[in-house]
Design a protein around this motif. Structure first.
Motif, PDB file in Angstrom:
ATOM      1  N   VAL A 296       0.831  -1.207   0.000  1.00 29.73           N
ATOM      2  CA  VAL A 296       0.000   0.000   0.000  1.00 29.73           C
ATOM      3  C   VAL A 296       0.864   1.254   0.000  1.00 29.73           C
ATOM      4  CG1 VAL A 296      -1.598   1.372   1.385  1.00 29.73           C
ATOM      5  CG2 VAL A 296      -2.025  -1.063   1.043  1.00 29.73           C
ATOM      6  N   LEU A 297       1.835   1.310   0.887  1.00 32.22           N
ATOM      7  CA  LEU A 297       2.602   2.543   1.069  1.00 32.22           C
ATOM      8  C   LEU A 297       3.626   2.778  -0.031  1.00 32.22           C
ATOM      9  CD1 LEU A 297       3.035   2.274   4.936  1.00 32.22           C
ATOM     10  CD2 LEU A 297       1.478   3.768   3.682  1.00 32.22           C
ATOM     11  N   ASP A 298       4.031   1.722  -0.726  1.00 30.87           N
ATOM     12  CA  ASP A 298       4.983   1.886  -1.830  1.00 30.87           C
ATOM     13  C   ASP A 298       4.359   2.590  -3.031  1.00 30.87           C
ATOM     14  OD1 ASP A 298       7.152   0.895  -0.561  1.00 30.87           O
ATOM     15  OD2 ASP A 298       7.225  -1.024  -1.627  1.00 30.87           O
ATOM     16  N   LYS A 299       3.033   2.703  -3.037  1.00 33.85           N
ATOM     17  CA  LYS A 299       2.362   3.406  -4.132  1.00 33.85           C
ATOM     18  C   LYS A 299       2.661   4.901  -4.093  1.00 33.85           C
ATOM     19  CE  LYS A 299      -1.582   0.207  -4.173  1.00 33.85           C
ATOM     20  NZ  LYS A 299      -3.052   0.104  -3.994  1.00 33.85           N
ATOM     21  N   TYR A 300       3.146   5.385  -2.945  1.00 35.67           N
ATOM     22  CA  TYR A 300       3.342   6.818  -2.754  1.00 35.67           C
ATOM     23  C   TYR A 300       4.814   7.056  -2.432  1.00 35.67           C
ATOM     24  CZ  TYR A 300      -1.578   5.910  -2.293  1.00 35.67           C
ATOM     25  OH  TYR A 300      -2.856   5.457  -2.522  1.00 35.67           O
ATOM     26  N   GLN A 301       5.656   7.009  -3.484  1.00 33.79           N
ATOM     27  CA  GLN A 301       7.100   6.995  -3.306  1.00 33.79           C
ATOM     28  C   GLN A 301       7.636   8.259  -2.644  1.00 33.79           C
ATOM     29  OE1 GLN A 301       9.100   4.457  -3.879  1.00 33.79           O
ATOM     30  NE2 GLN A 301       7.429   3.160  -4.584  1.00 33.79           N
ATOM     31  N   LYS A 302       6.957   9.397  -2.807  1.00 31.44           N
ATOM     32  CA  LYS A 302       7.463  10.639  -2.254  1.00 31.44           C
ATOM     33  C   LYS A 302       7.282  10.711  -0.739  1.00 31.44           C
ATOM     34  CE  LYS A 302       6.838  13.438  -6.412  1.00 31.44           C
ATOM     35  NZ  LYS A 302       6.199  14.650  -6.990  1.00 31.44           N
ATOM     36  N   MET A 303       6.545   9.764  -0.184  1.00 36.58           N
ATOM     37  CA  MET A 303       6.282   9.770   1.254  1.00 36.58           C
ATOM     38  C   MET A 303       7.217   8.780   1.940  1.00 36.58           C
ATOM     39  SD  MET A 303       2.699   9.111   3.266  1.00 36.58           S
ATOM     40  CE  MET A 303       2.616   7.399   2.780  1.00 36.58           C
ATOM     41  N   GLN A 304       8.179   9.276   2.683  1.00 31.93           N
ATOM     42  CA  GLN A 304       9.117   8.411   3.385  1.00 31.93           C
ATOM     43  C   GLN A 304       8.470   7.888   4.661  1.00 31.93           C
ATOM     44  OE1 GLN A 304      12.728  10.291   4.627  1.00 31.93           O
ATOM     45  NE2 GLN A 304      13.528   8.461   5.637  1.00 31.93           N
ATOM     46  N   VAL A 305       8.331   6.565   4.776  1.00 28.57           N
ATOM     47  CA  VAL A 305       7.730   5.950   5.958  1.00 28.57           C
ATOM     48  C   VAL A 305       8.811   5.701   6.995  1.00 28.57           C
ATOM     49  CG1 VAL A 305       6.482   3.945   6.846  1.00 28.57           C
ATOM     50  CG2 VAL A 305       5.914   4.873   4.592  1.00 28.57           C
ATOM     51  N   MET A 306       8.641   6.275   8.186  1.00 26.88           N
ATOM     52  CA  MET A 306       9.641   6.127   9.240  1.00 26.88           C
ATOM     53  C   MET A 306       9.277   5.027  10.228  1.00 26.88           C
ATOM     54  SD  MET A 306      10.616  10.129   9.928  1.00 26.88           S
ATOM     55  CE  MET A 306       8.912  10.687  10.086  1.00 26.88           C
ATOM     56  N   HIS A 307       7.981   4.832  10.457  1.00 28.08           N
ATOM     57  CA  HIS A 307       7.573   3.810  11.425  1.00 28.08           C
ATOM     58  C   HIS A 307       6.091   3.517  11.253  1.00 28.08           C
ATOM     59  CE1 HIS A 307       7.719   1.419  15.069  1.00 28.08           C
ATOM     60  NE2 HIS A 307       6.664   2.052  15.522  1.00 28.08           N
ATOM     61  N   VAL A 308       5.720   2.262  11.497  1.00 34.20           N
ATOM     62  CA  VAL A 308       4.317   1.856  11.445  1.00 34.20           C
ATOM     63  C   VAL A 308       3.967   1.143  12.744  1.00 34.20           C
ATOM     64  CG1 VAL A 308       2.559   0.542  10.213  1.00 34.20           C
ATOM     65  CG2 VAL A 308       4.468   1.544   8.940  1.00 34.20           C
ATOM     66  N   HIS A 309       2.843   1.528  13.337  1.00 34.15           N
ATOM     67  CA  HIS A 309       2.364   0.867  14.550  1.00 34.15           C
ATOM     68  C   HIS A 309       0.981   0.288  14.277  1.00 34.15           C
ATOM     69  CE1 HIS A 309       0.475   1.164  18.785  1.00 34.15           C
ATOM     70  NE2 HIS A 309       1.120   0.020  18.665  1.00 34.15           N
ATOM     71  N   VAL A 310       0.833  -0.997  14.518  1.00 33.64           N
ATOM     72  CA  VAL A 310      -0.445  -1.686  14.342  1.00 33.64           C
ATOM     73  C   VAL A 310      -0.897  -2.187  15.711  1.00 33.64           C
ATOM     74  CG1 VAL A 310      -1.671  -3.557  13.179  1.00 33.64           C
ATOM     75  CG2 VAL A 310       0.261  -2.426  12.032  1.00 33.64           C
ATOM     76  N   ARG A 311      -2.084  -1.759  16.123  1.00 35.77           N
ATOM     77  CA  ARG A 311      -2.594  -2.162  17.448  1.00 35.77           C
ATOM     78  C   ARG A 311      -3.883  -2.955  17.282  1.00 35.77           C
ATOM     79  NH1 ARG A 311      -6.232  -0.089  21.237  1.00 35.77           N
ATOM     80  NH2 ARG A 311      -6.573   1.828  20.041  1.00 35.77           N
ATOM     81  N   PHE A 312      -3.924  -4.118  17.928  1.00 35.19           N
ATOM     82  CA  PHE A 312      -5.121  -4.952  17.949  1.00 35.19           C
ATOM     83  C   PHE A 312      -5.731  -4.928  19.345  1.00 35.19           C
ATOM     84  CE2 PHE A 312      -2.605  -6.819  14.506  1.00 35.19           C
ATOM     85  CZ  PHE A 312      -3.549  -6.927  13.505  1.00 35.19           C
ATOM     86  N   GLN A 313      -7.046  -4.965  19.395  1.00 34.43           N
ATOM     87  CA  GLN A 313      -7.746  -5.027  20.680  1.00 34.43           C
ATOM     88  C   GLN A 313      -8.950  -5.949  20.550  1.00 34.43           C
ATOM     89  OE1 GLN A 313      -8.781  -1.258  22.352  1.00 34.43           O
ATOM     90  NE2 GLN A 313     -10.029  -2.119  23.974  1.00 34.43           N
ATOM     91  N   GLU A 314      -9.091  -6.870  21.487  1.00 31.78           N
ATOM     92  CA  GLU A 314     -10.171  -7.856  21.433  1.00 31.78           C
ATOM     93  C   GLU A 314     -11.394  -7.385  22.206  1.00 31.78           C
ATOM     94  OE1 GLU A 314     -10.961 -12.560  22.641  1.00 31.78           O
ATOM     95  OE2 GLU A 314      -8.975 -11.669  22.827  1.00 31.78           O
ATOM     96  N   HIS A 315     -12.561  -7.533  21.598  1.00 29.20           N
ATOM     97  CA  HIS A 315     -13.823  -7.240  22.260  1.00 29.20           C
ATOM     98  C   HIS A 315     -14.463  -8.556  22.711  1.00 29.20           C
ATOM     99  CE1 HIS A 315     -13.653  -3.027  21.267  1.00 29.20           C
ATOM    100  NE2 HIS A 315     -13.577  -3.289  19.970  1.00 29.20           N
TER     101      HIS A 315
END
Length: 385
Positions: A296-315
């Motif tokens: 997904v993020l490689d589609k936007y080459q001008k945007m340098q990705v520094m970090h990604v945080h994914v949070r899951f929470q169970e209901h």
């Protein structure tokens, strides 16, 4: 530095047969750095104050009801010779502020988020609050009740809420510790009073009766070292981030977890993805998540990705045995922060919904910046006429 340099034996140990009411009182009376749960003398889990608040389990129930494997994955274990960076990752991904430290199969002590932050404090001067804070704070109104606070803390998996008045002005902050204090005192009075039914009224107590005020704050241009030093000095879990020109306007929140997450940032060739509550992953792996985000993020080459945080929470809700999961993806880029969230039955389903929303938001941010550039170019041409 390895963890044995900063681990401690200052923790309270309780058996799985201990009443939850007693454990809640221990947090109130002794303010322990951690509570270790044992079964037949063997380590079982770590209980945090937040877990107690988020739990619907009654005081008369046993600790075992809260730490059943089906409800909670055991806290991750840390080897006493582990380094600080990996230990910070363990705490963040486990969604905990304390983890047991083992030497072989023997419990050696515990390590806390505070101990790690204190050990690396001098190295945090290169970071600013702007680089790591959460910029979409969940807030609560000063007239809302305790029940609303508990629901917001549980729903978003957070530990503090800025309190705003009717005009959106910052008037206080309420934390999981404040909630625990109210619940422990309120339940005690309700149980010993003439009307046990009064405990139901605890949830209606207005926020401004138990919030903290004035509020400890920071700004986006302050160094993380200064912000963390203030947290440690005042025993705070986080600071409210306010507008540099108006300290009554909230722009975000900086927590110790945000700082721990920053400690895990790497210079690896592949995208640095941090996952909170990784134990909830079912039919999807960390590599699957990283690959999907990269696509997904490689589609936007001008945007340098520094970090990604994914949070899951169970209901609690389930469909044919599969729990309803909430997923939030937050991406820190050279163009600012962008996020996407969603729910689904099972971690993979929730992640796909959140990823779809993330892509839409990334595209919106890209188009907005393109519009800004166009307006700037047009303005410059007009000025030249």
């Amino acid at each position: 530095m390895n963890i044995s340099d900063i681990a401690t034996e200052e923790y309270i140990e309780v058996d799985v047969e201990t009443r939850l009411g007693k454990v809640r009182s221990l947090f109130e009376q002794d303010n322990p750095k951690g509570i270790i749960v044992v079964r037949d003398g063997e380590y079982e889990a770590v209980i945090s104050e937040r877990e107690l608040i988020q739990s619907h389990v009654e005081d008369d129930a046993k600790v075992a009801a809260l730490v059943k494997p089906s409800r909670n994955a055991p806290a991750p274990k840390v080897n006493r010779h582990e380094d600080v960076r990996e230990t910070a990752r363990v705490l963040v991904e486990g969604g905990v502020k304390v983890a047991p430290v083992f030497e072989g199969d023997a419990l050696w002590g515990i390590v806390t988020a505070d101990a790690i932050l204190g050990a690396v404090l001098d190295n945090l001067d290169a970071l600013t609050v702007e680089q790591i804070y959460s910029d979409d704070p969940v807030t609560v109104g000063d007239g809302d009740g305790l029940g609303t606070v508990v629901n917001l803390l549980r729903e978003h998996g957070i530990s503090r809420l800025p309190v705003l008045d009717d005009e959106g002005t910052l008037t206080g902050v309420v934390t999981t510790h404040d909630v625990a204090d109210v619940v422990v005192r309120g339940m005690s009075k309700a149980t010993t009073g003439e009307r046990v039914g009064d405990r139901d009224r605890i949830l209606d107590i207005p926020v401004n009766d138990f919030m903290s005020s004035p509020v400890r704050t920071t700004t986006v241009d302050e160094s993380v070292e200064e912000a963390v030093d203030r947290m440690l000095e005042n025993d705070l879990g986080g600071l409210v981030v306010v507008d540099d020109g108006d300290d009554s306007q909230v722009v975000g929140v900086l927590t110790k977890t945000d700082v721990l997450r920053a400690l895990t940032f790497t210079e690896e060739d592949h995208m640095d993805v941090q996952i909170t509550n990784i134990a909830l992953l079912d039919t999807i792996s960390r590599d699957d998540i990283r690959q999907s985000l990269t696509e997904v993020l490689d589609k936007y080459q001008k945007m340098q990705v520094m970090h990604v945080h994914v949070r899951f929470q169970e209901h609690k809700e389930k469909l044919r045995g599969t729990p309803l999961i909430y997923c939030q993806i937050r991406v820190r880029t050279s163009n600012g922060q962008v996020a996407g969230s969603g729910e689904g039955y099972g971690a993979e389903s929730a992640f796909r919904v959140a990823l779809d929303k993330l892509e839409r938001n990334v595209l919106e941010m890209k188009n907005y910046r393109s519009d800004e550039q166009y307006r700037g170019q047009l303005a410059r041409k007009l000025n030249e006429l």
